[in-house]
Write an enzyme that holds these catalytic residues in place. Sequence first.
Site, PDB file in Angstrom:
ATOM      1  N   HIS A 265      -3.034   6.438   4.568  1.00  0.00           N
ATOM      2  CA  HIS A 265      -1.590   6.522   4.803  1.00  0.00           C
ATOM      3  C   HIS A 265      -1.073   7.866   4.296  1.00  0.00           C
ATOM      4  CE1 HIS A 265      -1.766   2.455   5.948  1.00  0.00           C
ATOM      5  NE2 HIS A 265      -1.093   1.877   4.981  1.00  0.00           N
TER       6      HIS A 265
ATOM      7  N   CYS B   5       0.815  -1.217   0.000  1.00  0.00           N
ATOM      8  CA  CYS B   5       0.000   0.000   0.000  1.00  0.00           C
ATOM      9  C   CYS B   5       0.848   1.267   0.000  1.00  0.00           C
ATOM     10  CB  CYS B   5      -0.953  -0.013   1.184  1.00  0.00           C
ATOM     11  SG  CYS B   5      -0.160  -0.411   2.762  1.00  0.00           S
TER      12      CYS B   5
END
Length: 343
Positions: free
Chosen positions: A243, A131
């Site tokens: 994130h 990710c």
Amino acid sequence: MAYRVAIVGATGAVGRELLKILAERKFPVSEVIALASFRSVGQLVSFGDDEVLKIRNLETFDFTGTDIALFSPAAAVSAIHAPRAAEQGCVVIDNTSEFRMEPGVPLVVPEVNPQALARFRKRNIIANPNCSTIQMVVALKPLHDIAKIKRVVVSTYQSVSGAGKEGMDELFNQTKGSFVHDQPTIEQFTKPIAFNVIPHIDKFVEDGATKEEWKMSVETRKILDPDIQVIATCVRVPVFIGHAEAIHVEFESPISVAQALVALKKAPGISVFDKREDGGYITPLDAAGDDEVFVSRLRKDPTVPHGLAFWCVADNLRKGAALNAVQIAEELHRQGLLKKQSA
């Protein structure tokens, strides 16, 4: 043409997001099969607004006649069942770390290296990157096209959803417990995550880096350019979804902030929000639920001859995982690389 699609790990956070995104983007499906371990058999998951799917047993499922499978279980589960599905003629897009660095398996971010999909038939498996790597290489690609990137220094601020539903539950329970002076229960992380940050994601490797930091380095080179050097510090933060990354890039030749802004604004999958004022940047809370990779705080890095620094944020469950996998499936369809299997 419509495809028979299997979702492996359909009860997990990413699996549910895969089902949601497949429906949202109207990927051409004739049937969707939700698979998980025997413990989840019979549970119900949603596909779109109107359809409910009953979980079937991955261990006994025959992939013959299934055109494509999107895998998001534990890596050890993919290690067993992804090759089995591939051998039965099903194209596998795997979201785990199991196959990413294998030479015969393309590691793909559609906005960055869609041409790599041409090599997937050797194993019938395509790997979805980590990710934190995905959002970074999406932002780096348009800059690398202008002035070759030499070195990247990145610090990540990664949400607990990267550790799955269990990680999100741990943050919730520790946060709630702190107000009644409960001792935190630590299961998913190495220290309490509520009101804390933890500079440790995945296992440590020999040189003192963590596996997450190693992934960002080797995956960036495989996807974007084998000559790019990457040093990462990956940190878990008490955020549920999204994130963030502080990225410093050193280039081999001059590149201005103005040039970079133009390139980033034109690039697919990127949204630039950079106002140089209070609140003129994107945070993980802003990005949750969106598909774009957001770039803010773009500025010159005066500590190297040709340097830029910027802030990069994305929803790790969407672009960092499920969305990228669905986009790979869409790209296979667009390039005419997906073939219907006979049942």
